[in-house]
Design a protein around this motif. Structure first.
Motif, PDB file in Angstrom:
ATOM      1  N   LYS A  51      -1.522   4.374 -12.277  1.00 54.51           N
ATOM      2  CA  LYS A  51      -1.959   3.461 -13.340  1.00 54.51           C
ATOM      3  C   LYS A  51      -0.788   3.038 -14.231  1.00 54.51           C
ATOM      4  CE  LYS A  51      -6.084   2.982 -12.093  1.00 54.51           C
ATOM      5  NZ  LYS A  51      -6.562   1.657 -11.695  1.00 54.51           N
ATOM      6  N   GLU A  52       0.105   3.974 -14.522  1.00 51.34           N
ATOM      7  CA  GLU A  52       1.287   3.655 -15.338  1.00 51.34           C
ATOM      8  C   GLU A  52       2.159   2.600 -14.662  1.00 51.34           C
ATOM      9  OE1 GLU A  52       3.233   7.386 -15.986  1.00 51.34           O
ATOM     10  OE2 GLU A  52       1.834   8.016 -17.555  1.00 51.34           O
ATOM     11  N   ASN A  53       2.066   2.536 -13.316  1.00 47.62           N
ATOM     12  CA  ASN A  53       2.879   1.580 -12.563  1.00 47.62           C
ATOM     13  C   ASN A  53       2.074   0.371 -12.072  1.00 47.62           C
ATOM     14  OD1 ASN A  53       5.801   2.735 -12.027  1.00 47.62           O
ATOM     15  ND2 ASN A  53       4.390   4.473 -12.035  1.00 47.62           N
ATOM     16  N   GLY A  54       0.911   0.162 -12.702  1.00 48.27           N
ATOM     17  CA  GLY A  54       0.143  -1.060 -12.451  1.00 48.27           C
ATOM     18  C   GLY A  54      -0.530  -1.148 -11.101  1.00 48.27           C
ATOM     19  N   ALA A  55      -0.829   0.003 -10.479  1.00 47.53           N
ATOM     20  CA  ALA A  55      -1.473  -0.009  -9.158  1.00 47.53           C
ATOM     21  C   ALA A  55      -2.968   0.272  -9.260  1.00 47.53           C
ATOM     22  CB  ALA A  55      -0.822   1.036  -8.252  1.00 47.53           C
ATOM     23  N   MET A  56      -3.721  -0.291  -8.327  1.00 47.62           N
ATOM     24  CA  MET A  56      -5.119   0.103  -8.165  1.00 47.62           C
ATOM     25  C   MET A  56      -5.138   1.376  -7.325  1.00 47.62           C
ATOM     26  SD  MET A  56      -7.115  -3.507  -7.547  1.00 47.62           S
ATOM     27  CE  MET A  56      -8.648  -3.061  -8.343  1.00 47.62           C
ATOM     28  N   VAL A  57      -6.223   2.150  -7.444  1.00 52.97           N
ATOM     29  CA  VAL A  57      -6.293   3.436  -6.748  1.00 52.97           C
ATOM     30  C   VAL A  57      -7.565   3.527  -5.911  1.00 52.97           C
ATOM     31  CG1 VAL A  57      -6.368   5.954  -6.997  1.00 52.97           C
ATOM     32  CG2 VAL A  57      -4.986   4.598  -8.576  1.00 52.97           C
ATOM     33  N   LEU A  58      -7.390   3.904  -4.641  1.00 52.21           N
ATOM     34  CA  LEU A  58      -8.507   4.187  -3.745  1.00 52.21           C
ATOM     35  C   LEU A  58      -8.412   5.655  -3.332  1.00 52.21           C
ATOM     36  CD1 LEU A  58      -9.761   2.086  -0.740  1.00 52.21           C
ATOM     37  CD2 LEU A  58      -9.190   4.477  -0.392  1.00 52.21           C
ATOM     38  N   VAL A  59      -9.508   6.395  -3.481  1.00 48.75           N
ATOM     39  CA  VAL A  59      -9.534   7.800  -3.068  1.00 48.75           C
ATOM     40  C   VAL A  59     -10.600   8.000  -2.002  1.00 48.75           C
ATOM     41  CG1 VAL A  59      -9.848  10.197  -3.788  1.00 48.75           C
ATOM     42  CG2 VAL A  59      -8.731   8.594  -5.337  1.00 48.75           C
TER      43      VAL A  59
ATOM     44  N   MET B   8       5.957   9.721  -4.714  1.00 47.87           N
ATOM     45  CA  MET B   8       5.039   8.601  -4.884  1.00 47.87           C
ATOM     46  C   MET B   8       5.510   7.691  -6.021  1.00 47.87           C
ATOM     47  SD  MET B   8       0.998   8.632  -5.878  1.00 47.87           S
ATOM     48  CE  MET B   8       1.158   8.139  -7.586  1.00 47.87           C
ATOM     49  N   GLU B   9       5.936   8.285  -7.119  1.00 42.79           N
ATOM     50  CA  GLU B   9       6.391   7.512  -8.280  1.00 42.79           C
ATOM     51  C   GLU B   9       7.635   6.693  -7.943  1.00 42.79           C
ATOM     52  OE1 GLU B   9       6.745   8.096 -13.072  1.00 42.79           O
ATOM     53  OE2 GLU B   9       7.117   9.858 -11.814  1.00 42.79           O
ATOM     54  N   LYS B  10       8.571   7.298  -7.216  1.00 37.72           N
ATOM     55  CA  LYS B  10       9.795   6.580  -6.810  1.00 37.72           C
ATOM     56  C   LYS B  10       9.453   5.353  -5.974  1.00 37.72           C
ATOM     57  CE  LYS B  10      13.160  10.360  -6.830  1.00 37.72           C
ATOM     58  NZ  LYS B  10      13.762  11.402  -5.979  1.00 37.72           N
ATOM     59  N   ARG B  11       8.520   5.514  -5.026  1.00 36.13           N
ATOM     60  CA  ARG B  11       8.123   4.387  -4.165  1.00 36.13           C
ATOM     61  C   ARG B  11       7.500   3.268  -5.005  1.00 36.13           C
ATOM     62  NH1 ARG B  11      10.071   8.037  -1.721  1.00 36.13           N
ATOM     63  NH2 ARG B  11       9.816   8.653   0.463  1.00 36.13           N
ATOM     64  N   LEU B  12       6.636   3.656  -5.944  1.00 38.26           N
ATOM     65  CA  LEU B  12       5.970   2.646  -6.778  1.00 38.26           C
ATOM     66  C   LEU B  12       6.972   1.848  -7.612  1.00 38.26           C
ATOM     67  CD1 LEU B  12       2.825   4.621  -7.994  1.00 38.26           C
ATOM     68  CD2 LEU B  12       2.776   2.361  -6.912  1.00 38.26           C
ATOM     69  N   LYS B  13       7.988   2.529  -8.129  1.00 37.50           N
ATOM     70  CA  LYS B  13       8.963   1.875  -9.006  1.00 37.50           C
ATOM     71  C   LYS B  13       9.861   0.890  -8.242  1.00 37.50           C
ATOM     72  CE  LYS B  13       8.999   5.242 -12.757  1.00 37.50           C
ATOM     73  NZ  LYS B  13       8.059   4.419 -13.536  1.00 37.50           N
ATOM     74  N   ARG B  14       9.932   1.050  -6.900  1.00 43.36           N
ATOM     75  CA  ARG B  14      10.775   0.154  -6.096  1.00 43.36           C
ATOM     76  C   ARG B  14      10.062  -1.131  -5.680  1.00 43.36           C
ATOM     77  NH1 ARG B  14      12.657   4.704  -2.033  1.00 43.36           N
ATOM     78  NH2 ARG B  14      13.921   5.974  -3.415  1.00 43.36           N
ATOM     79  N   ILE B  15       8.758  -1.190  -5.899  1.00 41.38           N
ATOM     80  CA  ILE B  15       7.988  -2.368  -5.481  1.00 41.38           C
ATOM     81  C   ILE B  15       8.307  -3.543  -6.416  1.00 41.38           C
ATOM     82  CG2 ILE B  15       5.635  -3.295  -5.281  1.00 41.38           C
ATOM     83  CD1 ILE B  15       4.772  -0.468  -4.393  1.00 41.38           C
ATOM     84  N   PRO B  16       8.517  -4.740  -5.854  1.00 43.67           N
ATOM     85  CA  PRO B  16       8.874  -5.900  -6.684  1.00 43.67           C
ATOM     86  C   PRO B  16       7.856  -6.168  -7.789  1.00 43.67           C
ATOM     87  CG  PRO B  16       9.040  -6.428  -4.343  1.00 43.67           C
ATOM     88  CD  PRO B  16       8.437  -5.075  -4.427  1.00 43.67           C
ATOM     89  N   GLU B  17       8.360  -6.606  -8.923  1.00 44.52           N
ATOM     90  CA  GLU B  17       7.530  -6.929 -10.092  1.00 44.52           C
ATOM     91  C   GLU B  17       6.515  -8.011  -9.721  1.00 44.52           C
ATOM     92  OE1 GLU B  17       6.514  -6.037 -13.914  1.00 44.52           O
ATOM     93  OE2 GLU B  17       8.327  -5.218 -12.982  1.00 44.52           O
ATOM     94  N   GLY B  18       5.274  -7.794 -10.117  1.00 44.74           N
ATOM     95  CA  GLY B  18       4.248  -8.810  -9.888  1.00 44.74           C
ATOM     96  C   GLY B  18       3.519  -8.706  -8.561  1.00 44.74           C
ATOM     97  N   ALA B  19       3.994  -7.837  -7.653  1.00 44.64           N
ATOM     98  CA  ALA B  19       3.328  -7.688  -6.347  1.00 44.64           C
ATOM     99  C   ALA B  19       2.039  -6.877  -6.503  1.00 44.64           C
ATOM    100  CB  ALA B  19       4.262  -6.987  -5.365  1.00 44.64           C
TER     101      ALA B  19
ATOM    102  N   VAL C 276       0.858  -1.189   0.000  1.00 45.39           N
ATOM    103  CA  VAL C 276       0.000   0.000   0.000  1.00 45.39           C
ATOM    104  C   VAL C 276       0.890   1.233   0.000  1.00 45.39           C
ATOM    105  CG1 VAL C 276      -1.827   1.289   1.162  1.00 45.39           C
ATOM    106  CG2 VAL C 276      -1.815  -1.197   1.294  1.00 45.39           C
ATOM    107  N   VAL C 277       0.760   2.041  -1.040  1.00 41.82           N
ATOM    108  CA  VAL C 277       1.514   3.290  -1.154  1.00 41.82           C
ATOM    109  C   VAL C 277       0.562   4.411  -0.764  1.00 41.82           C
ATOM    110  CG1 VAL C 277       2.805   4.785  -2.731  1.00 41.82           C
ATOM    111  CG2 VAL C 277       2.905   2.290  -3.002  1.00 41.82           C
ATOM    112  N   LEU C 278       0.912   5.159   0.286  1.00 41.74           N
ATOM    113  CA  LEU C 278      -0.028   6.146   0.800  1.00 41.74           C
ATOM    114  C   LEU C 278       0.666   7.441   1.216  1.00 41.74           C
ATOM    115  CD1 LEU C 278      -1.244   5.208   4.409  1.00 41.74           C
ATOM    116  CD2 LEU C 278       0.871   4.418   3.403  1.00 41.74           C
ATOM    117  N   ASP C 279      -0.101   8.524   1.180  1.00 41.67           N
ATOM    118  CA  ASP C 279       0.370   9.835   1.605  1.00 41.67           C
ATOM    119  C   ASP C 279       0.638   9.814   3.109  1.00 41.67           C
ATOM    120  OD1 ASP C 279       0.066  12.733   2.533  1.00 41.67           O
ATOM    121  OD2 ASP C 279      -0.170  13.022   0.373  1.00 41.67           O
ATOM    122  N   ILE C 280       1.746  10.409   3.518  1.00 41.03           N
ATOM    123  CA  ILE C 280       2.137  10.405   4.938  1.00 41.03           C
ATOM    124  C   ILE C 280       1.084  11.071   5.833  1.00 41.03           C
ATOM    125  CG2 ILE C 280       3.468  12.577   4.843  1.00 41.03           C
ATOM    126  CD1 ILE C 280       4.844   9.504   6.624  1.00 41.03           C
ATOM    127  N   ASP C 281       0.286  11.992   5.259  1.00 41.28           N
ATOM    128  CA  ASP C 281      -0.744  12.690   6.037  1.00 41.28           C
ATOM    129  C   ASP C 281      -2.092  11.991   6.011  1.00 41.28           C
ATOM    130  OD1 ASP C 281       1.123  14.571   6.681  1.00 41.28           O
ATOM    131  OD2 ASP C 281       0.272  16.210   5.497  1.00 41.28           O
TER     132      ASP C 281
END
Length: 420
Positions: free
Chosen positions: A223-231, A185-196, A153-158
């Motif tokens: 979306k470019e990094n293959g994540a689902m989004v919850l707002v 946010m983009e940097k964090r997403l790119k570090r996540i292992p492939e397929g997770a 889960v990639v989330l805003d610190i606030d």
């Protein structure tokens, strides 16, 4: 002691307990207890124990025997006293009784629950809607169920406490990033292992400072990094966006968001939470989401008020326009008086006034209450960057005259306390 357990094999803590050396489970709260006692010793009323003896309207109540303007209730669209909403609740109370005494998956789904979910689907133009007993439970349930062990889960610190708690309950890997920072946010997403499995959690409006997320760019990156989004649109539903659907609507990304979480305790004017989604498998959530399955459903009277309010908010453009006018007037007026504010421009119905420290923040809160104005005193750790804030929540029912009165109260209290 049961047989088979010799004394030396017992844990050290248990051995100590035999001699009366019990750890006080409350000792961790001692700094907070001390801080509270210091405020009360200084003669300041407890800001977190205010009692409203009578509520007169969405914008006024009797507090401490005095007529008080309410500027800290999240009642953004002023629906709590809407006659149609009240009538719907009264009729449901008479027809269906006071409660369901059961969970949604057993005996706790009444016609009103389905009707409320239909109203949400109409409001958001989405295929699925699921109502929870609170907004907190909506975040807790959805996040913990869709993001489990091995997911990220990639989330805003606030992010709100309910979002953090949903992550913890689901046991996913939590990857926070700096507030509203697209690059981080983009940097964090790119570090996540492939397929997770990846879920990005954002809020439309952040409740402490009232600032808006750059959802358009963030959703694109997710979306470019293959994540689902919850707002989470708790603080924007009803008044942001052409139809009041929130920041995702205003920034044109509704179709790219997988889940929208919201609450009935803000613009809708009652209590409860929800999630809407177009995901084709969404309905399975009703059987696997623990905070939905293992809690009592909301009373039918609450469902009737929520459904009626939601349908009225679909036609709330005049109210939305007046609320924005109130926000611009109050923000501009406070800025002109010399107060430090959480945002440079008005971005929502929340206006945060930054205080020098907790003690003077509490003094200012009390001075405003004496003037006849109620606002929220927000303090660390709930606030970002250890700030103490006076958080103002405007309502569509505040008149132009009330907003001018509020500015006069802030000026007098600010000068009395030495803030301006």
């Amino acid at each position: 002691m049961s047989e088979g357990i010799s004394q030396p094999d017992r844990p050290q803590e248990m051995q100590g307990a035999d001699h009366g050396a019990h750890a006080d489970l409350f000792s961790k709260f001692d700094p907070l207890i001390q801080q509270r006692e210091q405020l009360l010793a200084a003669g300041i009323e407890d800001p977190f124990s205010l009692v409203m003896e009578k509520v007169i309207s969405p914008t006024r109540a009797i507090c401490n025997g005095r007529d008080t303007i309410l500027l800290g209730t999240y009642n953004y669209m002023g629906m709590t006293f809407d006659p149609d909403v009240i009538d719907a609740g009264v009729n449901a109370l008479r027809d269906f009784g006071t409660g369901t005494t059961g969970s949604r998956v057993l005996n706790g789904t009444y016609q009103g629950h389905r009707d409320c979910e239909d109203a949400l689907k109409e409001f958001y133009g989405m295929d699925h809607a699921m109502v929870f007993s609170t907004g907190y439970q909506a975040n807790l349930g959805i996040i913990s169920t869709i993001a489990g062990k091995g997911d990220y889960v990639v989330l805003d610190i606030d992010s709100h406490a309910s979002i953090w708690d949903g992550c913890a309950m689901g046991k996913a890997e939590i990857v926070p990033f700096k507030h509203n920072d697209i690059e981080a946010m983009e940097k964090r997403l790119k570090r996540i292992p492939e397929g997770a499995g990846k879920l990005v959690v954002l809020e439309g409006v952040y409740s402490m400072l009232g600032d808006v997320a750059p959802l358009k760019e963030m959703v694109r990156v997710a979306k470019e990094n293959g994540a689902m989004v919850l707002v989470d649109e708790a603080h924007s539903m009803g008044f942001i966006g052409e139809n009041g659907r929130g920041v995702a609507e205003e920034q044109g990304v509704m179709d790219d968001v997988d889940f929208v979480i919201g609450t009935f305790s803000k613009s809708v004017g009652t209590v409860g939470g929800f999630c809407v989604s177009n995901h084709p498998k969404f309905e399975i959530m009703r059987l696997v989401c623990r905070p939905y399955v293992f809690t009592a459903s909301l009373p039918p009277s609450v469902m009737a008020t929520a459904a009626t309010s939601i349908r009225k908010l679909m036609h709330g453009s005049n109210k939305r326009a007046h609320l924005w006018e109130n926000s611009r007037t109050l923000h501009g007026g406070l800025k002109a008086l010399g107060f430090a504010l959480g945002t440079d421009t008005p971005q929502s119905a929340i206006i945060a006034v930054i205080m020098p420290d907790l003690e003077r923040g509490a003094m200012m809160w009390e001075a405003l209450l004496t003037e006849g104005l109620y606002v929220n005193l927000a303090r660390p750790p709930a606030t970002p960057a250890n700030m103490t804030l006076l958080r103002c929540s405007l309502c569509a029912e505040h008149s132009e005259e009330e907003v001018q009165t509020i500015l006069g109260m802030f000026e007098r209290a600010g000068k009395a306390v030495g803030i301006i």
